[in-house]
Design an enzyme around this catalytic site. Structure first.
Site, PDB file in Angstrom:
ATOM      1  N   HIS A 170       0.876  -1.179   0.000  1.00  0.00           N
ATOM      2  CA  HIS A 170       0.000   0.000   0.000  1.00  0.00           C
ATOM      3  C   HIS A 170       0.913   1.228   0.000  1.00  0.00           C
ATOM      4  O   HIS A 170       1.975   1.204   0.632  1.00  0.00           O
ATOM      5  CB  HIS A 170      -0.822   0.082   1.292  1.00  0.00           C
ATOM      6  CG  HIS A 170      -2.098  -0.706   1.320  1.00  0.00           C
ATOM      7  ND1 HIS A 170      -2.515  -1.380   2.444  1.00  0.00           N
ATOM      8  CD2 HIS A 170      -3.063  -0.892   0.382  1.00  0.00           C
ATOM      9  CE1 HIS A 170      -3.687  -1.956   2.198  1.00  0.00           C
ATOM     10  NE2 HIS A 170      -4.031  -1.680   0.950  1.00  0.00           N
ATOM     11  N   CYS A 265      -2.570   3.044   9.099  1.00  0.00           N
ATOM     12  CA  CYS A 265      -3.611   2.100   8.655  1.00  0.00           C
ATOM     13  C   CYS A 265      -4.801   2.073   9.609  1.00  0.00           C
ATOM     14  O   CYS A 265      -5.880   1.603   9.230  1.00  0.00           O
ATOM     15  CB  CYS A 265      -3.072   0.677   8.589  1.00  0.00           C
ATOM     16  SG  CYS A 265      -1.529   0.500   7.741  1.00  0.00           S
TER      17      CYS A 265
HETATM   18  N1  ARG Z   1      -3.800  -7.148   6.969  1.00  0.00           N
HETATM   19  C1  ARG Z   1      -4.258  -5.975   6.293  1.00  0.00           C
HETATM   20  C2  ARG Z   1      -4.263  -6.217   4.777  1.00  0.00           C
HETATM   21  O1  ARG Z   1      -3.407  -6.913   4.284  1.00  0.00           O
HETATM   22  C3  ARG Z   1      -3.405  -4.792   6.639  1.00  0.00           C
HETATM   23  C4  ARG Z   1      -3.892  -3.513   6.048  1.00  0.00           C
HETATM   24  C5  ARG Z   1      -3.007  -2.352   6.351  1.00  0.00           C
HETATM   25  N2  ARG Z   1      -3.572  -1.159   5.900  1.00  0.00           N
HETATM   26  C6  ARG Z   1      -2.898  -0.150   5.291  1.00  0.00           C
HETATM   27  N3  ARG Z   1      -3.526   0.934   5.056  1.00  0.00           N
HETATM   28  N4  ARG Z   1      -1.647  -0.308   4.912  1.00  0.00           N
HETATM   29  O2  ARG Z   1      -5.110  -5.748   4.069  1.00  0.00           O
END
Ligand code: ARG
Length: 270
Positions: A170, A265
């Site tokens: 991300h 997040c």
């Molecule tokens: N376990 C979650 C996923 O893989 C973590 C999300 C983290 N969120 C972020 N905005 N980076 O989707």
């Protein structure tokens, strides 16, 4: 000059980690056993740090069957009273969409994107550095072309950023806007063209080390003159931020990092 997003932050949404666990793996960081009470302590510390900067925190309850719902940043992208809703890349998270849709509607947001098929993970990939500039990550979780639709939320420029590799999946895992000249970032997570574009627009950006990147230091929240980050900020990065007038507040995020997430997040900017 447009004001930095951190200066303008007034309200965020958070989801208390009532049912937070790691039961599947959809990113390379996921694994291990979550200590529930530690997760709550860490989440509360983050909430308090945000409130200490004068930001209001709203909360939404977590559904028992959706362990990643704590990462509410992925619910959509908010612009004024509008929200472009997420379409998760992995089936493990698609169940979250209906809860977010319900919350946004109940709270007076005009919703967009609910019938649109292209993948988009909201604030995880799309971050405003100021009201006129949206940094738009694409790769593992959001498609490049979805931003043609997302841009209809308002009148702002969209800077598409290509994410490479699977670790920094991300945009918010490797890029955090600081002010109108700088971001905290991890260059190897981006394609060459995107690296150049980031430096052209934000020439004083602060590149973190491999070690800091792994500690998720870029998954930071800039609010007022503070950078709220997971533990692991080097002396060098600290000095660079201090030169720009920012203090660093470190918050232990060990439990959330077992799921590949940290400070940024866990909040959705409203
Ligand atoms: N376990 C979650 C996923 O893989 C973590 C999300 C983290 N969120 C972020 N905005 N980076 O989707």
């Amino acid at each position: 000059m447009a004001r930095a997003a951190g200066q303008l932050m007034k309200r965020v949404l958070m989801v208390p980690p009532q049912h937070f666990t790691v039961t599947y793996s959809i990113n390379p960081w996921m694994g291990g056993v979550v200590d529930k009470s530690k997760a709550f302590t860490q989440w509360n510390a983050l909430k308090k740090a945000i409130e200490d900067e004068g930001v209001e925190v709203l909360t939404l309850d977590q559904s028992p069957s959706l362990p990643d719902m704590v990462f509410v940043c992925n619910s959509g992208l908010v612009h004024k009273d509008k929200v472009y809703l997420s379409r998760f890349a992995h089936k493990e998270r698609t169940g979250e969409q209906e809860h977010y849709l319900k919350w946004f509607k109940a709270n007076g947001f005009k919703t967009f994107g609910e019938d649109y098929p292209e993948k988009f993970e909201g604030g995880g990939d799309a971050v405003f550095s100021d009201p006129d500039t949206l940094w738009a990550g694409y790769g593992a979780r959001s498609s490049k072309t979805v931003y043609d639709k997302v841009s209809q939320l308002g009148d702002f420029e969209v800077v598409r950023c290509e994410l490479v590799g699977d670790k920094f999946y991300h945009l918010d895992t490797c890029f955090a806007p600081i002010d109108d000249k700088a971001a905290l970032w991890y260059p190897p997570a981006f394609s060459k063209n995107t690296q150049e574009e980031i430096l052209r627009r934000l020439p004083h950006s602060i590149a973190v080390s491999d070690e800091e990147a792994k500690a998720f230091v870029c998954n930071a929240i800039t609010v007022r003159k503070a950078v709220l980050s997971p533990i692991g900020v080097s002396q060098k990065t600290r000095s660079s931020l201090a030169e720009r007038g920012f203090k660093v507040v470190e918050i232990d995020m060990s439990e959330f990092m077992k799921s590949g997430g940290a400070c940024q997040c866990l909040i959705l900017r409203l």
